[in-house]
Design a protein around this motif. Structure first.
Motif, PDB file in Angstrom:
ATOM      1  N   LEU A 164     -12.524 -27.570  76.798  1.00  0.00           N
ATOM      2  CA  LEU A 164     -14.103 -27.014  75.753  1.00  0.00           C
ATOM      3  C   LEU A 164     -12.806 -27.712  74.587  1.00  0.00           C
ATOM      4  O   LEU A 164     -13.356 -28.649  74.099  1.00  0.00           O
ATOM      5  N   VAL A 165     -11.398 -27.286  74.587  1.00  0.00           N
ATOM      6  CA  VAL A 165     -10.884 -27.444  73.463  1.00  0.00           C
ATOM      7  C   VAL A 165     -10.554 -29.474  73.497  1.00  0.00           C
ATOM      8  O   VAL A 165     -10.370 -29.460  72.466  1.00  0.00           O
ATOM      9  N   ILE A 166     -10.173 -29.712  74.725  1.00  0.00           N
ATOM     10  CA  ILE A 166     -10.064 -31.632  74.714  1.00  0.00           C
ATOM     11  C   ILE A 166     -10.896 -32.008  74.526  1.00  0.00           C
ATOM     12  O   ILE A 166     -11.211 -33.019  73.767  1.00  0.00           O
ATOM     13  N   THR A 167     -12.302 -31.309  74.750  1.00  0.00           N
ATOM     14  CA  THR A 167     -13.514 -32.034  74.809  1.00  0.00           C
ATOM     15  C   THR A 167     -13.620 -32.384  73.297  1.00  0.00           C
ATOM     16  O   THR A 167     -14.365 -33.532  72.922  1.00  0.00           O
ATOM     17  N   GLN A 168     -14.065 -31.380  72.701  1.00  0.00           N
ATOM     18  CA  GLN A 168     -14.378 -30.989  71.110  1.00  0.00           C
ATOM     19  C   GLN A 168     -13.435 -32.372  70.055  1.00  0.00           C
ATOM     20  O   GLN A 168     -13.285 -33.211  69.119  1.00  0.00           O
ATOM     21  N   PHE A 169     -11.972 -31.817  70.718  1.00  0.00           N
ATOM     22  CA  PHE A 169     -11.137 -32.760  69.945  1.00  0.00           C
ATOM     23  C   PHE A 169     -11.040 -34.196  70.472  1.00  0.00           C
ATOM     24  O   PHE A 169     -10.753 -34.580  69.460  1.00  0.00           O
ATOM     25  N   ALA A 170     -11.723 -34.644  71.702  1.00  0.00           N
ATOM     26  CA  ALA A 170     -12.112 -35.779  71.890  1.00  0.00           C
ATOM     27  C   ALA A 170     -12.980 -36.509  71.502  1.00  0.00           C
ATOM     28  O   ALA A 170     -12.499 -37.337  70.670  1.00  0.00           O
ATOM     29  N   ILE A 171     -13.687 -35.696  70.620  1.00  0.00           N
ATOM     30  CA  ILE A 171     -14.932 -36.050  70.426  1.00  0.00           C
ATOM     31  C   ILE A 171     -14.634 -36.749  68.664  1.00  0.00           C
ATOM     32  O   ILE A 171     -15.036 -37.228  68.014  1.00  0.00           O
ATOM     33  N   SER A 172     -13.439 -35.383  69.006  1.00  0.00           N
ATOM     34  CA  SER A 172     -13.314 -35.201  67.086  1.00  0.00           C
ATOM     35  C   SER A 172     -11.970 -36.627  66.388  1.00  0.00           C
ATOM     36  O   SER A 172     -12.482 -37.360  65.384  1.00  0.00           O
ATOM     37  N   THR A 173     -11.157 -36.619  67.846  1.00  0.00           N
ATOM     38  CA  THR A 173     -10.429 -38.223  67.758  1.00  0.00           C
ATOM     39  C   THR A 173     -11.389 -39.237  66.906  1.00  0.00           C
ATOM     40  O   THR A 173     -10.874 -40.229  66.702  1.00  0.00           O
ATOM     41  N   ALA A 174     -12.254 -39.385  68.561  1.00  0.00           N
ATOM     42  CA  ALA A 174     -13.604 -40.677  68.481  1.00  0.00           C
ATOM     43  C   ALA A 174     -13.994 -40.670  66.863  1.00  0.00           C
ATOM     44  O   ALA A 174     -13.713 -41.920  67.108  1.00  0.00           O
ATOM     45  N   LEU A 175     -14.012 -39.513  66.466  1.00  0.00           N
ATOM     46  CA  LEU A 175     -14.829 -39.896  64.794  1.00  0.00           C
ATOM     47  C   LEU A 175     -14.011 -40.569  64.452  1.00  0.00           C
ATOM     48  O   LEU A 175     -14.153 -40.608  62.830  1.00  0.00           O
TER      49      LEU A 175
ATOM     50  N   PHE B 263      -5.646 -39.375  74.507  1.00  0.00           N
ATOM     51  CA  PHE B 263      -5.691 -40.403  74.930  1.00  0.00           C
ATOM     52  C   PHE B 263      -7.386 -40.789  75.983  1.00  0.00           C
ATOM     53  O   PHE B 263      -7.421 -41.928  76.617  1.00  0.00           O
ATOM     54  N   ILE B 264      -8.567 -39.747  76.232  1.00  0.00           N
ATOM     55  CA  ILE B 264      -9.528 -40.103  76.193  1.00  0.00           C
ATOM     56  C   ILE B 264      -9.780 -40.409  75.307  1.00  0.00           C
ATOM     57  O   ILE B 264     -11.183 -41.203  75.738  1.00  0.00           O
ATOM     58  N   ALA B 265      -9.600 -39.862  73.630  1.00  0.00           N
ATOM     59  CA  ALA B 265     -10.983 -40.738  73.079  1.00  0.00           C
ATOM     60  C   ALA B 265     -10.889 -42.127  72.163  1.00  0.00           C
ATOM     61  O   ALA B 265     -11.169 -42.317  72.539  1.00  0.00           O
ATOM     62  N   ALA B 266      -9.382 -42.461  72.633  1.00  0.00           N
ATOM     63  CA  ALA B 266      -8.562 -43.708  72.227  1.00  0.00           C
ATOM     64  C   ALA B 266     -10.015 -44.917  72.969  1.00  0.00           C
ATOM     65  O   ALA B 266     -10.556 -45.904  72.442  1.00  0.00           O
ATOM     66  N   PRO B 267      -9.682 -44.950  74.082  1.00  0.00           N
ATOM     67  CA  PRO B 267     -10.375 -46.633  74.893  1.00  0.00           C
ATOM     68  C   PRO B 267     -12.335 -46.072  74.384  1.00  0.00           C
ATOM     69  O   PRO B 267     -12.755 -47.412  74.551  1.00  0.00           O
ATOM     70  N   VAL B 268     -12.735 -44.885  74.676  1.00  0.00           N
ATOM     71  CA  VAL B 268     -14.569 -44.239  74.056  1.00  0.00           C
ATOM     72  C   VAL B 268     -14.743 -45.288  72.788  1.00  0.00           C
ATOM     73  O   VAL B 268     -14.934 -45.742  72.370  1.00  0.00           O
ATOM     74  N   ALA B 269     -13.188 -44.590  71.501  1.00  0.00           N
ATOM     75  CA  ALA B 269     -13.628 -44.965  70.861  1.00  0.00           C
ATOM     76  C   ALA B 269     -13.847 -46.515  70.294  1.00  0.00           C
ATOM     77  O   ALA B 269     -14.885 -47.365  69.737  1.00  0.00           O
ATOM     78  N   TRP B 270     -12.468 -47.361  70.565  1.00  0.00           N
ATOM     79  CA  TRP B 270     -12.589 -48.493  71.057  1.00  0.00           C
ATOM     80  C   TRP B 270     -14.051 -49.332  71.291  1.00  0.00           C
ATOM     81  O   TRP B 270     -14.502 -50.909  70.283  1.00  0.00           O
ATOM     82  N   TYR B 271     -14.530 -48.943  72.935  1.00  0.00           N
ATOM     83  CA  TYR B 271     -15.763 -49.696  72.953  1.00  0.00           C
ATOM     84  C   TYR B 271     -16.596 -49.209  72.024  1.00  0.00           C
ATOM     85  O   TYR B 271     -17.645 -49.901  71.621  1.00  0.00           O
ATOM     86  N   PHE B 272     -17.162 -48.025  71.583  1.00  0.00           N
ATOM     87  CA  PHE B 272     -18.384 -48.360  71.036  1.00  0.00           C
ATOM     88  C   PHE B 272     -17.794 -48.588  69.502  1.00  0.00           C
ATOM     89  O   PHE B 272     -19.571 -49.432  68.710  1.00  0.00           O
ATOM     90  N   MET B 273     -17.045 -48.710  68.738  1.00  0.00           N
ATOM     91  CA  MET B 273     -16.365 -49.056  67.913  1.00  0.00           C
ATOM     92  C   MET B 273     -16.525 -50.930  67.791  1.00  0.00           C
ATOM     93  O   MET B 273     -17.534 -51.758  67.007  1.00  0.00           O
ATOM     94  N   ASN B 274     -16.556 -50.723  68.681  1.00  0.00           N
ATOM     95  CA  ASN B 274     -15.984 -52.752  69.197  1.00  0.00           C
ATOM     96  C   ASN B 274     -17.542 -53.510  69.214  1.00  0.00           C
ATOM     97  O   ASN B 274     -18.238 -54.043  68.920  1.00  0.00           O
ATOM     98  N   LYS B 275     -18.654 -52.746  69.881  1.00  0.00           N
ATOM     99  CA  LYS B 275     -19.897 -52.524  69.524  1.00  0.00           C
ATOM    100  C   LYS B 275     -20.962 -52.911  68.405  1.00  0.00           C
ATOM    101  O   LYS B 275     -21.025 -53.823  68.346  1.00  0.00           O
TER     102      LYS B 275
END
Length: 792
Positions: A426-437, A730-742
Motif C-alpha cells: 500500500l505504501v508503494i502504491t500511494q507513493f507511486a501515485i504521488s511521484t507520478a503527480l 520505477f513504477i510511476a515513471a513510465p506511467v506518468a510519461w505515457y499519460f503526460m505525453n498524451k
C-alpha cells in the motif's frame, strides 16, 4: 450493547490521539479534495445539458474541402438554416447564432456589448433561456428587436420597465425595440450573452440576400429534430440537400462542403471547432487525480488501522475469555472504523463549504454556489466513506477476532508477514501515485514556461490596442494619437495577433502557374502594421506608401501559405497573381511565420491586404515610461474625436496571454491537488513511521546500549521506507510519461519530456519521504535507552 460499542470506540480514539488525528485528517483532506474535484468535473460535464430538448438539439458544422486543404469552420453557409425545412422534414426548427460586438446606447449610458448574439426567431423556443417578459415566439421576429438579460436591463433602465422602450445600436444609432427580458444565462452554457438581437436585422436591413448566400460562412447553426428522429437519418440526406441548392456553385468555386451534426451536449468538451472552450483530456486528468487522492487517503486509513490492530490483540483475548463471540468483535472493529470515517465525512462537509469560494476563484468560474446544491454527490461521498470504513475494519474484524485467546494472552501473537506485505504494498502504491503527480506537475509547468518563453514571431510588448469599431473618425484619431510625445508609432487594422481573423475565398497563383483555390486566413492591415509588430520579412517587401497599387492591388503571404502553393522558397512567390474578395493584384512580399493563434494551434496560411473600411483597431506602440499618462491622453483624444462610443483598450501582451488562461488554471489546479496527494501520503508515512518506531523501541534501546550512533539508528529506521519509495518511482515513471505525453499532444508546439524531469521528481519524492520519516527516527535515536529497556 450498542452504547458499549460507541463508548469503547471513542475511548480507543482518545487513547491513541495522534494516530486518530492522522487517520481522520488524512481521510478528511482526501475526501475534501475529491469532493471539490467531483464538483468541477460534474460542472464541466453539465454544459448545455439543462435544456429540456437537449437530446434533440444538434449543432451543424462544416468540413470545407478545397484543392489545397480541408477547412473546418464552426458553422455552415448562411443559407443552410433557412433552406433546411424546405426539404428535410426531420427538422422541427433551426436558429443561427452569430456573435458580434455591438455598441448599445441609452442617453449617456453606452457600452460596447462584447459577445452580443444575433439569432433567428426560434432561438428561445429551441433553447431553455426563460423570458421573464415577452413572448418566445415573437421576441426575435422583427428587425431591430432586442432581448436583454436581467443584468443588462438594470444597466440601461434601472428600475424602469424596459419593455417597449428603445435603445440605440451600432455606430449609426439605429433604434432597437426591447421585446423581451430573459433570465441571466447560466455559467454552464457555451451560448452565453447579455444581449440577443433578431438576425433579421442583418438579413433584411444590413445585408439583404444573406439568407441565400451559399459561399459565406460564419454563423453557427443549431437544429431541433422532431421527436423520434435519428440524427443519422438526417445526416444521410445532407449531401443531396447541398447538391440541390448549391451543387453548381460548389463545382464552379471548387469548394465542397460536408455538413456534419454535433450533439449539443458534446459541443463544449468534444468538438474540435474553434469555439469549443472545454478540454475533455483535462476532465479525464482531474477525474484520475480525484481517484488517486481518494485511493491514497484510503490506503493511509487502511494502513494505519491494520498497523494498530496488533496492539489490540490482548483486548481481543480478554474479551473472548469474558464470553464475547467472534461476530460481536467483528461488529466492534468495523463499527469503530465506520465511526472514524463518518467523523471525517462531517469534517469534509465543513472544509468543503469553507474552501468552495476559493476553489471557484482557482477554477476561474462558479462551479457551485454551495456543496448542498449537489446532494447526489454528497450521498456518493457518504457511500464512499462507509465503504472505506468497512474495508479498513475487515482486517481487525476477521483476522484478530479469529485468534485463540490462550495464545494471545501468553504473548505468542505476531502480526505476521502477510500484514507487513500488505502495508508495504500500500505504501508503494500511494507513493507511486504521488511521484507520478510530481512528474505531471513538473511537465505541466514546463509546458507553461515553454509557451511563455517561445518566440512568437512578433513583438507584443508595450502595444496598446484601442477598439474604434470602425468609426469613420478612426483615421483622424490615429493622426492625433501619433503626435503624442510618448507614442512611438501607430497602425490601423482589422485584426491583431490572437484576436481573430477573416476566412477568405482566394485564388492565388501556385508554382505551376495556375490560380489555386483556397480559403485563406486574412488580416486587413495598413502600411505600419508589419513594422509596428516587428514581423520579419522572408522575401519581398512590406506595404509601402510610395507604391499607389499597394492600397488595393497588393498582397502579402506568410511562409505557410507559400508552402501550400508549392513554392520551394518564399522568393518564388513574389510577383505572382491573386484574386480575393473582388480584388486582383500581385504578391509583393512574404512574411516569416508568426503565431497569430495560441501555441495549441499550428501556424496556418495567412494573407494580408489593405481595405480601409475594414479597419477597426488602433494599435499604439508606447514608451514604457509614463504609460498611465499616455493612456489618459489617448482617452481624452478618443472622447473628443469619437464621442458616441465608449473608450475601450487593452495591452497586447495581456490580451494574447489570455489564450493560455485555461492552461494556467489547469496548471494551478494540478499543482494544488498534487500537493494535497503528497501531503496525504506523507501523513500516512508519518503514521507508519511512528508505529514502526514504537514497535522497535526495545530493539533501538539494545542497539544504543551496544554502541549504535544516532546516524546508525536513523539509517536503520529510514532505509526500509526509502526502499519502498524508490520502488514506487520505477513504477510511476513510465506511467506518468505515457499519460503526460498524451496530454502534450493537444499542443501544436510543446516541450519535450526530458530525463531531468524524472530525476528531479524521484529526488523530490525521496527527500519528502526522508524528511517525513527522519523526524520520528531522530526522536527514537536520541531517546534514553534506559527508559526503553526499563520494562523489559
Amino acid at each position: 450493547m450498542l452504547k458499549n460499542y460507541f463508548k469503547i470506540a471513542f475511548r480507543n480514539l482518545w487513547r491513541h490521539r495522534v494516530f486518530s488525528f492522522i487517520n481522520i485528517m488524512g481521510l478528511t483532506v482526501g475526501m475534501t479534495a475529491c469532493l471539490l474535484i467531483f464538483l468541477y468535473v460534474r460542472f464541466e460535464l453539465s454544459y448545455d445539458t439543462f435544456h429540456p430538448k437537449a437530446d434533440r438539439i444538434y449543432r451543424m458544422v462544416t468540413d470545407l474541402k478545397t484543392p489545397s486543404e480541408t477547412i473546418h469552420p464552426s458553422g455552415p453557409a448562411w443559407a443552410v438554416g433557412p433552406h433546411l425545412q424546405f426539404d428535410l422534414p426531420e427538422v422541427e426548427a433551426f436558429t443561427r447564432v452569430n456573435y458580434d460586438n455591438l455598441l448599445v446606447r441609452k442617453g449617456d449610458i453606452k457600452f460596447n456589448e462584447t459577445g452580443t448574439i444575433w439569432a433567428d426567431s426560434a432561438f428561445f423556443s429551441i433553447f431553455n433561456f426563460p423570458l421573464l417578459k415577452g413572448d418566445v415566439r415573437t421576441a426575435l421576429v422583427q428587425p431591430f428587436s432586442i432581448v436583454l438579460s436581467e443584468t443588462a436591463a438594470k444597466k440601461y433602465f434601472g428600475k424602469q420597465d424596459p419593455m417597449g422602450q428603445t435603445l440605440l445600436v451600432t455606430g449609426e444609432g439605429k433604434p432597437a425595440l426591447v421585446t423581451g427580458v430573459m433570465k441571466d444565462m447560466p455559467e454552464n452554457t457555451l451560448i452565453k450573452s447579455d444581449v440577443v438581437m433578431s438576425i433579421t436585422t442583418i438579413t433584411q436591413k444590413f445585408w439583404k440576400g444573406l439568407d441565400d448566400e451559399w459561399g459565406s460562412y460564419g454563423a453557427l447553426t443549431y437544429v431541433l429534430l422532431k421527436p423520434g428522429t435519428y440524427a443519422q437519418t438526417l445526416q444521410k440526406k445532407l449531401p443531396a440537400f447541398l447538391e440541390k441548392w448549391n451543387g453548381k456553385e460548389m463545382r464552379s468555386s471548387q469548394m465542397f462542403p460536408t455538413l456534419l451534426l454535433e450533439p449539443l451536449k458534446d459541443v463544449y468538451l468534444k468538438s474540435t471547432r474553434d469555439d469549443s472552450k472545454g478540454n475533455m483530456m483535462n476532465v479525464y486528468v482531474f477525474s484520475i487525480i480525484a481517484l488517486f487522492i481518494l485511493v491514497i487517503a484510503c490506503i493511509n486509513f487502511i494502513n494505519l488501522t491494520t498497523a494498530r490492530a496488533s496492539e489490540r490483540a490482548k483486548e481481543v483475548g480478554i474479551r473472548k475469555v469474558a464470553g464475547a463471540v467472534r461476530s460481536q468483535l467483528a461488529r466492534q472493529f468495523i463499527g469503530e472504523s465506520v465511526i472514524i470515517c463518518l467523523i471525517a465525512f462531517l469534517l469534509t462537509l465543513g472544509f468543503s463549504s469553507l474552501l468552495l469560494s476559493s476553489f471557484n476563484q482557482l477554477a476561474g468560474k462558479i462551479i457551485s454556489t454551495g456543496i448542498f446544491s449537489n446532494i447526489s454527490l454528497l450521498f456518493l461521498l457518504l457511500g464512499i466513506a462507509l465503504i472505506i470504513g468497512l474495508l479498513a475494519g475487515i482486517y481487525p474484524a476477521f483476522i484478530l477476532s479469529a485468534f485463540k485467546p490462550i495464545m494471545v494472552l501468553k504473548g505468542r501473537f505476531a502480526t505476521g508477514a502477510k500484514g507487513s506485505i500488505l502495508r508495504k504494498s500500500l505504501v508503494i502504491t500511494q507513493f507511486a501515485i504521488s511521484t507520478a503527480l510530481i512528474i505531471g506537475t513538473i511537465i505541466v509547468y514546463s509546458q507553461m514556461k515553454f509557451m511563455r518563453s517561445r518566440d512568437l514571431g512578433f513583438n507584443k510588448d508595450q502595444v496598446l490596442v484601442v477598439e474604434t469599431n470602425g468609426d469613420n473618425k478612426r483615421e483622424t484619431l490615429q493622426k492625433l494619437v501619433a503626435n503624442l510625445p510618448n507614442v512611438k508609432s501607430t497602425t490601423l487594422s482589422g485584426s491583431v495577433p490572437g484576436g481573430g481573423h477573416q476566412g477568405a475565398y482566394s485564388q492565388v497563383e501556385n508554382a505551376k502557374g495556375d490560380l489555386q483555390i483556397a480559403n485563406l486566413d486574412l488580416y486587413f492591415v495598413d502600411f505600419d502594421y508589419i513594422p509596428l509588430y516587428d514581423i520579419k520579412m522572408a522575401a519581398g517587401r512590406p506595404f509601402d506608401r510610395t507604391y499607389k497599387t499597394d492600397s488595393n492591388n497588393a498582397m502579402i503571404l506568410n511562409e505557410a501559405a507559400v508552402k501550400i502553393l508549392g513554392y520551394s522558397s518564399p522568393a518564388q512567390a513574389i510577383g505572382r497573381r491573386f484574386k480575393q474578395w473582388g480584388h486582383e493584384g500581385q504578391i509583393i512580399g512574404v512574411i516569416k511565420d508568426f503565431n497569430y493563434h495560441s501555441l495549441q494551434s499550428p501556424i496556418k496560411p495567412l494573407t494580408m491586404r489593405m481595405e480601409w473600411d475594414r479597419f477597426r483597431l488602433l494599435s499604439v506602440k508606447v514608451n514604457p515610461t509614463n504609460v498611465q499618462t499616455t493612456i489618459t491622453a489617448i482617452e481624452k483624444l478618443f472622447r473628443t474625436t469619437i464621442p458616441n462610443r465608449p473608450f475601450s483598450y487593452y495591452f497586447m501582451d495581456e490580451f494574447f496571454d489570455r489564450q493560455y488562461r485555461s492552461e494556467e488554471r489547469f496548471g494551478r489546479l494540478f499543482l494544488n491537488f498534487a500537493a494535497l496527494a503528497i501531503f496525504i501520503s506523507c501523513l500516512g508515512l508519518l503514521g507508519l513511521a511512528s508505529y514502526s518506531t514504537m514497535q522497535r523501541t526495545r530493539e533501538i534501546g539494545i542497539r544504543k546500549v551496544m554502541g549504535a550512533s544516532v546516524s546508525n539508528i536513523i539509517n536503520l529506521l529510514s532505509k526500509e521506507f526509502l526502499k519502498l519509495v524508490i520502488i514506487s518511482f520505477f513504477i510511476a515513471a513510465p506511467v506518468a510519461w505515457y499519460f503526460m505525453n498524451k496530454w502534450l499532444l493537444d499542443f501544436a508546439y510543446r516541450t519535450s519530456i526530458s530525463w531531468w524531469i524524472f530525476a528531479a521528481a524521484g529526488t523530490l519524492a525521496v527527500l519528502i519521504a526522508l524528511l517525513t520519516i527522519s523526524l520520528q527516527a531522530f526522536k527514537a535515536a536520541i531517546a534514553n535507552p534506559v527508559k526503553s529497556l526499563r520494562t523489559e
